[in-house]
Motif scaffolding. Structure first.
Motif, short mmCIF file in Angstrom:
data_model
loop_
_atom_site.label_atom_id
_atom_site.label_comp_id
_atom_site.label_asym_id
_atom_site.label_seq_id
_atom_site.Cartn_x
_atom_site.Cartn_y
_atom_site.Cartn_z
N GLU A 70 52.69 72.69 41.51
CA GLU A 70 53.18 72.74 42.89
C GLU A 70 52.02 72.68 43.88
O GLU A 70 50.92 73.14 43.60
N PHE A 71 52.34 72.10 45.04
CA PHE A 71 51.36 71.98 46.13
C PHE A 71 50.96 73.37 46.64
O PHE A 71 51.79 74.26 46.77
N ARG A 72 49.65 73.55 46.90
CA ARG A 72 49.12 74.79 47.47
C ARG A 72 48.36 74.47 48.74
O ARG A 72 47.86 73.36 48.92
N ASP A 73 48.26 75.46 49.62
CA ASP A 73 47.47 75.28 50.84
C ASP A 73 46.05 74.89 50.47
O ASP A 73 45.43 75.49 49.59
N SER A 129 57.84 64.75 43.21
CA SER A 129 58.20 65.64 44.31
C SER A 129 59.62 65.39 44.77
O SER A 129 60.40 66.33 45.02
N ALA A 130 60.01 64.08 44.88
CA ALA A 130 61.37 63.75 45.30
C ALA A 130 62.39 64.20 44.26
O ALA A 130 63.47 64.69 44.61
N LEU A 165 57.03 69.70 46.76
CA LEU A 165 55.81 68.92 46.62
C LEU A 165 55.09 69.27 45.33
O LEU A 165 54.87 70.45 45.01
N MET A 166 54.69 68.22 44.60
CA MET A 166 53.94 68.38 43.37
C MET A 166 52.65 67.57 43.49
O MET A 166 52.66 66.45 44.01
N VAL A 167 51.56 68.13 43.03
CA VAL A 167 50.27 67.43 43.11
C VAL A 167 49.74 67.19 41.70
O VAL A 167 50.00 67.94 40.78
N ARG A 168 48.94 66.11 41.62
CA ARG A 168 48.26 65.83 40.36
C ARG A 168 47.06 66.76 40.22
O ARG A 168 46.37 67.07 41.19
N GLU A 169 46.84 67.18 39.00
CA GLU A 169 45.75 68.11 38.69
C GLU A 169 44.76 67.43 37.77
O GLU A 169 45.15 66.77 36.80
#
Length: 298
Positions: free
Chosen positions: A117-120, A132-133, A138-142
């Protein structure tokens, strides 16, 4: 033929008698196989003379000898042991996990690790929009930085001018430590390995780990001679800068080295290189009481 003695003198001579075997009888046009056993107590190069067959049969008054075969050489590798996991921990400690952003130029190599999940503070560029959709958040690549597994192992072959038996034992222990490190790195990891020996002249070997490269390293270590003058400045100048500039370096010896405190004589570039090396240098003094944390001799 009866009462034959087969021998092949070896140099340097072992502590026991020279290897030989007694053959009570060999039948006409026949052959017999016997095993000659000897103990070669130290690493290094042994030279066996041409095998010789001698007989004093029947009464022992006369002796007849015949030389067969050719001289042979045998290289005895250093004694090996077992390294603990603590020796390899630096590979992980030097390359922390990178989350939520792609590594910059300083750590340009990275592997895709997964999604979270997206973080600040995360970069919007690394949002995975399709996931994410689908998930409604929101999901981010790590990314995870690849571990720089390349290693340099340096040996301090120091002996005092008038060495005692313990001094020689400590040097052999240091050589065994380095030999074991080379074996385990070549057998268990795919990396670029540098071996440096602070002898006179310095010895440097580097290459991709393989069985062939390991044999080359063990041959060098088998022939190391102790010295009271170890030219560390000369050795560091011989190290391949293109490889060692980012390597984790382990220096092993029978005494405290304190290489990190050296200023490195010479020009500014030499001193800067010393400083860079010191930041990545781990020293192992085999005379210390903590060696058992890293190494156990077989």
């Amino acid at each position: 033929a009866q009462g034959l003695v087969s021998s092949s003198p070896v140099q340097p001579a072992p502590q026991e008698r020279q290897p030989s075997v007694f053959l009570a009888a060999v039948p006409p046009r026949g052959h017999i196989t016997e095993l000659i056993e000897t103990v070669l107590p130290n690493r290094g190069l042994y030279r066996f003379d041409k095998p010789e067959i001698t007989s004093r049969f029947p009464f022992g008054f006369l002796e007849r000898s015949v030389v067969v075969g050719e001289p042979q050489q045998l290289l005895v590798y250093p004694r090996l042991g077992k390294l603990s996991r603590r020796f390899f921990e630096f590979e992980r400690e030097s390359h922390p996990h990178q989350e939520g952003h792609r590594p910059g130029p300083a750590s340009s190599e990275a592997d895709y690790h997964g999604l979270r999940e997206f973080r600040d503070g995360d970069s919007p560029r690394w949002i995975h929009w399709a996931t994410s959709a689908r998930r409604g958040r929101l999901m981010v690549r790590e990314f995870e930085a690849r571990h720089n597994r390349d290693v340099a192992v340096l040996l301090d072959p120091w002996l005092p001018a008038n060495p005692q038996p313990r001094d020689r034992d400590l040097l052999e222990l240091a050589i065994s430590f380095v030999a074991t490190a080379c074996v385990e790195l070549c057998e268990s990891h795919s990396l670029h390995l540098v071996l440096g020996i602070a002898s006179d002249p310095p010895i440097v070997r580097h290459g991709q780990t393989s069985a062939r490269f390991l044999r080359e390293l063990l041959e060098q270590l088998a022939l190391v001679q102790g010295t009271s003058e170890t030219p560390w400045d000369d050795l560091f100048r011989e190290l391949p800068l293109a490889w060692t500039s980012q390597m984790r370096i382990t220096a092993v010896g029978p005494r405290p080295l304190d290489l990190a405190s050296r200023s490195g004589g010479g020009d500014d570039s030499t001193r800067r290189r010393w400083k860079n090396l010191a930041r990545r240098l781990v020293e192992v003094n085999v005379a210390s009481g903590t060696l058992h944390q890293y190494f156990e001799l077989h």
